[in-house]
Design an enzyme around this catalytic site. Structure first.
Site, PDB file in Angstrom:
ATOM      1  N   VAL A 192      -9.366   1.152  -6.414  1.00  0.00           N
ATOM      2  CA  VAL A 192      -9.756   0.985  -4.576  1.00  0.00           C
ATOM      3  C   VAL A 192     -10.164   2.165  -4.653  1.00  0.00           C
ATOM      4  O   VAL A 192      -9.417   3.352  -3.342  1.00  0.00           O
ATOM      5  CB  VAL A 192      -8.487   0.559  -3.864  1.00  0.00           C
ATOM      6  CG1 VAL A 192      -8.785   0.131  -2.397  1.00  0.00           C
ATOM      7  CG2 VAL A 192      -7.689  -0.889  -4.890  1.00  0.00           C
ATOM      8  N   TYR A 220       1.061  -0.558  -0.446  1.00  0.00           N
ATOM      9  CA  TYR A 220      -0.193   0.135  -0.166  1.00  0.00           C
ATOM     10  C   TYR A 220       0.807   1.690  -0.280  1.00  0.00           C
ATOM     11  O   TYR A 220       2.019   1.507   0.505  1.00  0.00           O
ATOM     12  CB  TYR A 220      -1.261  -0.011   1.008  1.00  0.00           C
ATOM     13  CG  TYR A 220      -2.366   1.479   1.491  1.00  0.00           C
ATOM     14  CD1 TYR A 220      -2.126   2.017   0.664  1.00  0.00           C
ATOM     15  CD2 TYR A 220      -3.021   0.746   2.437  1.00  0.00           C
ATOM     16  CE1 TYR A 220      -3.056   3.078   0.248  1.00  0.00           C
ATOM     17  CE2 TYR A 220      -3.374   2.263   3.205  1.00  0.00           C
ATOM     18  CZ  TYR A 220      -3.866   2.910   1.464  1.00  0.00           C
ATOM     19  OH  TYR A 220      -5.477   3.903   1.709  1.00  0.00           O
ATOM     20  N   LYS A 272      -1.969  -1.589  -3.884  1.00  0.00           N
ATOM     21  CA  LYS A 272      -2.615   0.125  -3.813  1.00  0.00           C
ATOM     22  C   LYS A 272      -2.108   0.456  -4.143  1.00  0.00           C
ATOM     23  O   LYS A 272      -1.319   1.042  -2.822  1.00  0.00           O
ATOM     24  CB  LYS A 272      -3.134  -0.384  -3.190  1.00  0.00           C
ATOM     25  CG  LYS A 272      -5.076   0.549  -2.997  1.00  0.00           C
ATOM     26  CD  LYS A 272      -5.239   0.796  -0.896  1.00  0.00           C
ATOM     27  CE  LYS A 272      -5.483   1.966  -1.997  1.00  0.00           C
ATOM     28  NZ  LYS A 272      -6.472   2.626  -0.644  1.00  0.00           N
TER      29      LYS A 272
END
Length: 311
Positions: A213, A138, A166
């Site tokens: 996302v 992330y 992400k």
């Protein structure tokens, strides 16, 4: 369930509904999951930024992942944040989210202490070596104060350490470098590249990203699923129009008065107010010490919903 490689599509970061006394509102959380599944999303990400994971106690975090995994019951992949300051603390989170049945874990770089790139590399390798589930990186430099460089991400992917990324960095050039590397380097085959920006999903997919996302996907999952489908069909005019509708809806995150609250209070408060106005959750309270929206600000959220055809 077996995680697709690469994981693709719309994977919203699920908000965490709370009761007025700041306990997890389990019935509202279940309704929110049903709302997202009915919207056609391709996976769920719990315990991320939009989930208010940084504000939740470990007890609350565990209740969230236990509830969502049990309710989804294998219909969709569930990714769970294992976000904390250092490797040992992250491994504690990895243990309970994977015991709950999460299909993958999502991990940031270490934070609070200054961290060298070699230590970030070691952090991800140690976590992957001890995690029974795939690890997604992330990239969130505004919160953890370290940027995950494209070469580091691709090297970790090639070594089988990372299953995906992400990217919420806002670094379009770095994001493109990861997308290109995932497409052109044989050792990186199956690596999932997901954008965390609600506003440029069409652009990211045009670059070759696998999915998105979007926090706003809590409010309008159908819109993001429609956007993803239009992009995959090559209808770029239709995708642009849908993306622009979602950009207009996203303006709800700015309803909060910056003179009395921060951006997180405004954005997460707006998402939760929208979900309450849509009848999905019972209460729009955010975790302490975030500042609640005023009735006038909530009314403005309703106008954004009406303008997007959601009320």
């Amino acid at each position: 369930m077996t995680l697709p490689a690469p994981l693709a599509g719309v994977v919203p970061p699920v908000c965490t509904p709370l009761t007025p006394d700041r306990e997890v509102d389990v019935p509202s959380l279940i309704r929110l999951v049903d709302h997202l599944v009915a919207g056609g999303v391709h996976g769920l990400f719990v315990l991320g930024s939009s989930s208010e994971a940084a504000y939740l106690t470990d007890r609350h975090r565990k209740l969230v992942v236990d509830t969502v995994v049990a309710h989804v019951a294998g219909q969709l992949p569930v990714l769970a944040g294992a976000i904390d300051m250092t490797t040992p603390r992250v491994l504690d989170h990895v243990r309970y989210v994977t015991e709950a049945g999460a299909d993958a874990v999502v991990v940031t770089a270490p934070f609070y202490t200054g961290t060298h790139p070699a230590e970030i590399d070691r952090h991800f390798r140690l976590i992957a070596s001890r995690s029974p589930a795939p690890v997604f990186a992330y990239d969130l430099p505004q919160s953890v104060h370290s940027k995950l460089g494209a070469e580091l991400v691709l090297e970790l992917a090639a070594d089988g350490v990372l299953a995906g990324l992400k990217d919420s960095s806002g670094d379009a050039g770095g994001f493109r470098a990861v997308v290109m590397g995932a497409r052109t380097r044989p050792a990186v085959s199956g690596f999932s590249v997901l954008t965390g920006s609600e506003l440029v999903v069409d652009t990211a997919l045009a670059m070759g990203a696998d999915g998105a996302v979007p926090g706003l996907g809590n409010v309008d999952p159908e819109g993001y699923v429609r956007l993803y489908r239009l992009c995959r069909e090559g209808d770029w005019e239709g995708a642009r129009a849908e993306q622009e509708r979602l950009c207009a809806l996203f303006e709800m995150v700015r309803v909060g008065d910056p003179g009395r609250m921060g951006g997180s209070s405004s954005a997460l408060g707006a998402f939760k107010a929208a979900l309450r106005l849509r009848g999905v959750i019972d209460c729009s309270v955010t975790a302490e010490p975030q500042v609640p929206l005023s009735p006038d600000e909530v009314e403005r959220v309703g106008k954004y919903l009406a303008g997007a055809g959601l009320l």
